[in-house]
Design a protein around this motif. Structure first.
Motif: not given
Length: 263
Positions: A150, A174, A118, A153, A133, A179, A158-159
């Motif tokens: 994340v 993804l 990332l 993006r 993660s 992402i 979503r994060a």
């Protein structure tokens, strides 16, 4: 995420034309510790010293990275509540590097390995890659900027989902969530990444550097602050040889035919 006996971290460095290829070979799983963080910073400096116009970060092992070396992390935080691995320095080294950096990802890419990808400007993944993660499964949360990257993006929802649940996701998911940039067949990964990297390396390097700076400013400070900084960042573009080359080539040969020298 796991643990492995301590060893000297290994990052193979090579130039392919104007592309710096950095290959992680820190056996067995490219587990991240303080030494590997410093080796990565040194490798990015090496690419800068070589005047690379694009950088590829890849793995020479079965997996991209299985995350952090948990034994090293436990040892380094036994008497402290701060992990002194210079992680922000590593993120800054990626962000401040003038050349675009492409992550070529295959196998397992979780925890700190996911965050390493990332940190790159673009991510190209083999179709069979598994991302995640997974820090929550050992009582942690992403420690190297994964949550915020994340979130930028794909949005905060979503994060939170990715970090709170600790699940693994396929590359196609993804890509759909914005992402990662591109998914290719496993057997096509190396070729696809090098074609992309060579395209970047043959582009107008001064303008590409300014693009990286503007994108980082927009993420960190918003559109208004980035708009205010544009003129200063663009000064170097107008002074570049590539700008003159591009305009002359457009006049003489049409669009997309310029042979830029990166100056």
């Amino acid at each position: 995420m796991g643990s492995t006996p301590a060893q000297t971290p290994s990052i193979e460095k090579a130039m392919d034309g104007a592309v710096a290829v950095l290959t992680l070979t820190h056996r067995p799983y490219n587990l991240i510790d303080k030494a590997l963080v410093h080796a990565m910073i040194d490798a990015l400096q090496w690419a800068l010293d070589q005047q690379a116009r694009a950088v590829v970060l890849r793995s020479g092992l079965r997996h991209f990275s299985a995350g952090a070396d948990l034994d090293a992390m436990l040892a380094d935080t036994r008497n402290s509540d701060v992990l002194d691995w210079d992680l922000v320095d590593l993120l800054n080294a990626f962000d401040e590097h003038p050349a675009p950096i492409v992550a070529a990802v295959h196998g397992t890419c979780v925890g700190g390995g996911f965050e390493l990808a990332l940190a790159c400007d673009l991510i190209v993944a083999a179709a069979s890659t598994k991302f995640g993660s997974v820090e929550v499964t050992v009582g942690l949360q992403p420690l190297m900027g994964g949550v915020q990257r994340v979130a930028h993006r794909a949005g905060a929802a979503r994060a939170k989902e990715i970090a709170l649940l600790g699940r693994r996701y396929d590359a196609a998911t993804l890509e759909r969530w914005n992402i990662i940039n591109r998914v290719v067949a496993d057997e096509d990964l190396d070729t696809a990444v090098m074609v992309l990297a060579q395209e970047l390396a043959h582009g107008p390097s001064v303008a590409n550097t300014a693009t990286k700076r503007l994108a980082s400013l927009a993420v960190s400070h918003g559109i208004a602050a980035t708009d205010a900084a544009m003129s200063e960042l663009q000064r170097a573009i107008f002074r570049s040889e590539d700008f003159v080359t591009g305009v002359n080539s457009y006049r003489e040969n049409g669009i997309g035919q310029a042979a830029f020298e990166g100056r």
